[in-house]
Motif scaffolding. Structure first.
Motif, PDB file in Angstrom:
ATOM      1  N   ALA A  74       0.864  -1.182   0.000  1.00  0.00           N
ATOM      2  CA  ALA A  74       0.000   0.000   0.000  1.00  0.00           C
ATOM      3  C   ALA A  74       0.899   1.229   0.000  1.00  0.00           C
ATOM      4  N   VAL A  75       0.360   2.348  -0.460  1.00  0.00           N
ATOM      5  CA  VAL A  75       1.142   3.590  -0.467  1.00  0.00           C
ATOM      6  C   VAL A  75       0.317   4.728   0.126  1.00  0.00           C
ATOM      7  N   GLY A  76       1.042   5.706   0.688  1.00  0.00           N
ATOM      8  CA  GLY A  76       0.391   6.919   1.141  1.00  0.00           C
ATOM      9  C   GLY A  76       0.260   7.017   2.644  1.00  0.00           C
ATOM     10  N   GLY A  77      -0.193   8.198   3.085  1.00  0.00           N
ATOM     11  CA  GLY A  77      -0.382   8.479   4.495  1.00  0.00           C
ATOM     12  C   GLY A  77      -0.382   9.973   4.730  1.00  0.00           C
ATOM     13  N   PRO A  78      -0.926  10.406   5.855  1.00  0.00           N
ATOM     14  CA  PRO A  78      -1.066  11.845   6.116  1.00  0.00           C
ATOM     15  C   PRO A  78       0.262  12.584   6.204  1.00  0.00           C
ATOM     16  N   ARG A  79       1.358  11.884   6.498  1.00  0.00           N
ATOM     17  CA  ARG A  79       2.668  12.536   6.555  1.00  0.00           C
ATOM     18  C   ARG A  79       3.039  13.205   5.234  1.00  0.00           C
ATOM     19  N   TYR A  80       2.442  12.710   4.153  1.00  0.00           N
ATOM     20  CA  TYR A  80       2.841  13.160   2.819  1.00  0.00           C
ATOM     21  C   TYR A  80       1.797  14.053   2.159  1.00  0.00           C
ATOM     22  N   ASP A  81       0.792  14.469   2.912  1.00  0.00           N
ATOM     23  CA  ASP A  81      -0.310  15.237   2.315  1.00  0.00           C
ATOM     24  C   ASP A  81       0.137  16.572   1.738  1.00  0.00           C
ATOM     25  N   ASP A  82       1.161  17.172   2.324  1.00  0.00           N
ATOM     26  CA  ASP A  82       1.575  18.503   1.887  1.00  0.00           C
ATOM     27  C   ASP A  82       2.649  18.484   0.805  1.00  0.00           C
ATOM     28  N   LEU A  83       3.033  17.294   0.344  1.00  0.00           N
ATOM     29  CA  LEU A  83       4.029  17.216  -0.721  1.00  0.00           C
ATOM     30  C   LEU A  83       3.456  17.735  -2.033  1.00  0.00           C
ATOM     31  N   ASP A  84       4.340  18.178  -2.919  1.00  0.00           N
ATOM     32  CA  ASP A  84       3.905  18.526  -4.265  1.00  0.00           C
ATOM     33  C   ASP A  84       3.279  17.311  -4.937  1.00  0.00           C
ATOM     34  N   PHE A  85       2.277  17.566  -5.763  1.00  0.00           N
ATOM     35  CA  PHE A  85       1.543  16.473  -6.412  1.00  0.00           C
ATOM     36  C   PHE A  85       2.481  15.506  -7.142  1.00  0.00           C
ATOM     37  N   SER A  86       3.540  16.036  -7.723  1.00  0.00           N
ATOM     38  CA  SER A  86       4.435  15.220  -8.546  1.00  0.00           C
ATOM     39  C   SER A  86       5.215  14.187  -7.751  1.00  0.00           C
ATOM     40  N   VAL A  87       5.325  14.370  -6.437  1.00  0.00           N
ATOM     41  CA  VAL A  87       6.100  13.420  -5.629  1.00  0.00           C
ATOM     42  C   VAL A  87       5.263  12.781  -4.528  1.00  0.00           C
ATOM     43  N   LYS A  88       3.963  12.908  -4.600  1.00  0.00           N
ATOM     44  CA  LYS A  88       3.116  12.214  -3.626  1.00  0.00           C
ATOM     45  C   LYS A  88       3.297  10.702  -3.768  1.00  0.00           C
ATOM     46  N   PRO A  89       3.130   9.949  -2.675  1.00  0.00           N
ATOM     47  CA  PRO A  89       3.350   8.495  -2.728  1.00  0.00           C
ATOM     48  C   PRO A  89       2.589   7.780  -3.831  1.00  0.00           C
ATOM     49  N   GLU A  90       1.360   8.228  -4.088  1.00  0.00           N
ATOM     50  CA  GLU A  90       0.533   7.564  -5.097  1.00  0.00           C
ATOM     51  C   GLU A  90       1.126   7.645  -6.496  1.00  0.00           C
ATOM     52  N   ARG A  91       1.982   8.635  -6.726  1.00  0.00           N
ATOM     53  CA  ARG A  91       2.589   8.765  -8.056  1.00  0.00           C
ATOM     54  C   ARG A  91       3.512   7.590  -8.350  1.00  0.00           C
ATOM     55  N   GLY A  92       4.067   6.980  -7.317  1.00  0.00           N
ATOM     56  CA  GLY A  92       4.892   5.792  -7.536  1.00  0.00           C
ATOM     57  C   GLY A  92       4.088   4.645  -8.099  1.00  0.00           C
ATOM     58  N   LEU A  93       2.900   4.418  -7.547  1.00  0.00           N
ATOM     59  CA  LEU A  93       2.019   3.364  -8.056  1.00  0.00           C
ATOM     60  C   LEU A  93       1.565   3.677  -9.469  1.00  0.00           C
ATOM     61  N   LEU A  94       1.195   4.934  -9.717  1.00  0.00           N
ATOM     62  CA  LEU A  94       0.740   5.301 -11.051  1.00  0.00           C
ATOM     63  C   LEU A  94       1.857   5.154 -12.084  1.00  0.00           C
ATOM     64  N   ARG A  95       3.091   5.440 -11.686  1.00  0.00           N
ATOM     65  CA  ARG A  95       4.205   5.259 -12.619  1.00  0.00           C
ATOM     66  C   ARG A  95       4.388   3.781 -12.963  1.00  0.00           C
ATOM     67  N   LEU A  96       4.272   2.923 -11.981  1.00  0.00           N
ATOM     68  CA  LEU A  96       4.373   1.488 -12.249  1.00  0.00           C
ATOM     69  C   LEU A  96       3.322   1.061 -13.271  1.00  0.00           C
ATOM     70  N   ARG A  97       2.084   1.476 -13.048  1.00  0.00           N
ATOM     71  CA  ARG A  97       1.008   1.085 -13.958  1.00  0.00           C
ATOM     72  C   ARG A  97       1.237   1.618 -15.368  1.00  0.00           C
ATOM     73  N   LYS A  98       1.684   2.878 -15.453  1.00  0.00           N
ATOM     74  CA  LYS A  98       1.843   3.502 -16.765  1.00  0.00           C
ATOM     75  C   LYS A  98       3.016   2.909 -17.534  1.00  0.00           C
ATOM     76  N   GLU A  99       4.188   2.844 -16.906  1.00  0.00           N
ATOM     77  CA  GLU A  99       5.385   2.426 -17.637  1.00  0.00           C
ATOM     78  C   GLU A  99       5.413   0.929 -17.895  1.00  0.00           C
ATOM     79  N   MET A 100       4.702   0.147 -17.075  1.00  0.00           N
ATOM     80  CA  MET A 100       4.570  -1.283 -17.365  1.00  0.00           C
ATOM     81  C   MET A 100       3.411  -1.553 -18.326  1.00  0.00           C
TER      82      MET A 100
END
Length: 368
Positions: A74-100
């Motif tokens: 699983a990815v994500g959590g409130p610790r990362y809510d204030d990060l820029d959209f481009s580096v939010k935890p969920e972007r890692g999962l989306l990159r996996l889905r897109k590039e694979m």
């Protein structure tokens, strides 16, 4: 053949806890069934951001491209809510889905008899339920152009474009038909051909693929809104449902509630075959990172365990061992073991994450 490879990405929150129980199951299959894997582990999401400043390191992405299957917690959590959209935890999962290029999302909705009372529907409606929703994951209205919010006259207008090519529909249809051949041999294709040109094309291409290459599979068509109603009315009429990105998003979440708990729901995202014939594949539980219970031993590992069962079936063509693992989960539930999310109104004493994992391994041992 070389030993198949698994890349494990535990991620954030309860991800490491539930993945630790999957590792026990993987070890059991190696020790007791001779089904061994080369297992590597890496970071994704917030854990990767903490270590590398990005939610998915390029080296990890390269590993995922080479692995026979990827297991994600699983990815994500409130610790990362204030990060820029481009580096939010969920972007890692989306990159996996897109590039694979994981275009086929498989979401099973299976209701074990021991949990039939947990569904919001009547027990007789959901007991024994076993359906699969195949959602096109990389096209449709979520990706179509033009899109955005624009000025039009004296007001703003939001635009999203539903767009599908014949080849995109063709490959998701084939994924559904191939899957149905391993199940009950029935596919229901859902769209809105009555009001959407993309729906007309969807129906035409699915029918064409069926008639040319899958005449042994029973095919039916249904408007997606009617399909949503039928999922609530009598879901056991379905075997495999294939649909587009938007309708698949809605229908799979509706079907998820038929089973009673998000802690029970696995998923698979599959792409094109690699040179060894196995599909690019990412397996993950549907539940999130649940930061409110992380580190407390309360998480339900079953969805993650069942995600590994899906890997056995769809990446490693070992349906018998996948059924063995699913049977072990069913036995543990029939024996009355419950994590906190499965206690319901009757209450009782929950087992911990580790205890549930140990019980599943014990049930596997008894299956020999």
């Amino acid at each position: 053949m070389s030993t198949p490879s698994l890349l494990i990405l535990p991620g954030d929150g309860i991800g490491p806890e539930v993945m630790a129980e999957v590792r026990k199951v993987i070890a059991w299959f190696g020790d007791r069934r001779g089904l061994t894997f080369t297992v590597e582990e890496d970071l994704v999401g917030g854990a990767a951001y903490d270590a590398h400043g990005v939610p998915l390191h390029d080296d990890t992405m390269a590993r995922a491209q080479e692995a026979d299957a990827v297991l994600l917690g699983a990815v994500g959590g409130p610790r990362y809510d204030d990060l820029d959209f481009s580096v939010k935890p969920e972007r890692g999962l989306l990159r996996l889905r897109k590039e694979m290029d994981l275009f086929a999302n498989l979401r099973p909705a299976q209701c074990f008899d021991a949990l039939a009372d947990f569904s919001s529907l009547k027990k007789e409606v959901v007991a024994g339920l076993d359906i699969m929703i195949v959602r096109e994951l990389t096209s449709g209205v979520y990706f179509g152009e033009p899109r955005g919010i624009f000025e039009e006259g004296n007001e703003r207008v939001g635009i999203n474009t539903q767009r599908y090519t014949e080849s995109e529909i063709d490959r998701i249809a084939r994924a559904a038909f191939d899957l149905a051949r391993k199940r009950d041999g029935r596919v229901c294709s859902m769209e809105k051909a009555n009001v959407m040109e993309s729906g007309i094309l969807w129906r035409e291409v699915v029918q064409k693929v069926h008639d040319a290459d899958y005449p042994d599979v029973e095919l039916s068509h249904m408007y997606a809104d009617a399909g949503a109603m039928q999922l609530c009315r009598w879901p056991k009429q379905f075997d495999v449902i294939v649909t587009d990105n938007l309708f698949g998003d809605l229908l799979s979440d509706a079907a998820a509630m038929l089973t009673g708990s998000l802690g029970m729901l696995p998923s698979a995202s599959l792409g094109a075959p690699m040179p060894n014939g196995r599909p690019k594949a990412l397996y993950e539980p549907v539940h999130g990172s649940a930061p409110d219970i992380a580190g407390q031993g309360k998480a339900n590992p079953i969805a993650c365990v069942l995600s590994f069962a899906m890997a056995l079936r769809y990446s490693f063509d070992n349906g018998d061992e996948a059924s063995r693992l699913e049977g072990a989960v069913e036995q543990v539930l029939a024996d009355g073991l419950r994590t906190g999310d499965l206690l319901g109104e009757e209450g009782g004493s929950p087992v911990s994450t580790v205890e549930m994992g140990d019980a599943i391994v014990a049930a596997l041992e008894k299956s020999l």
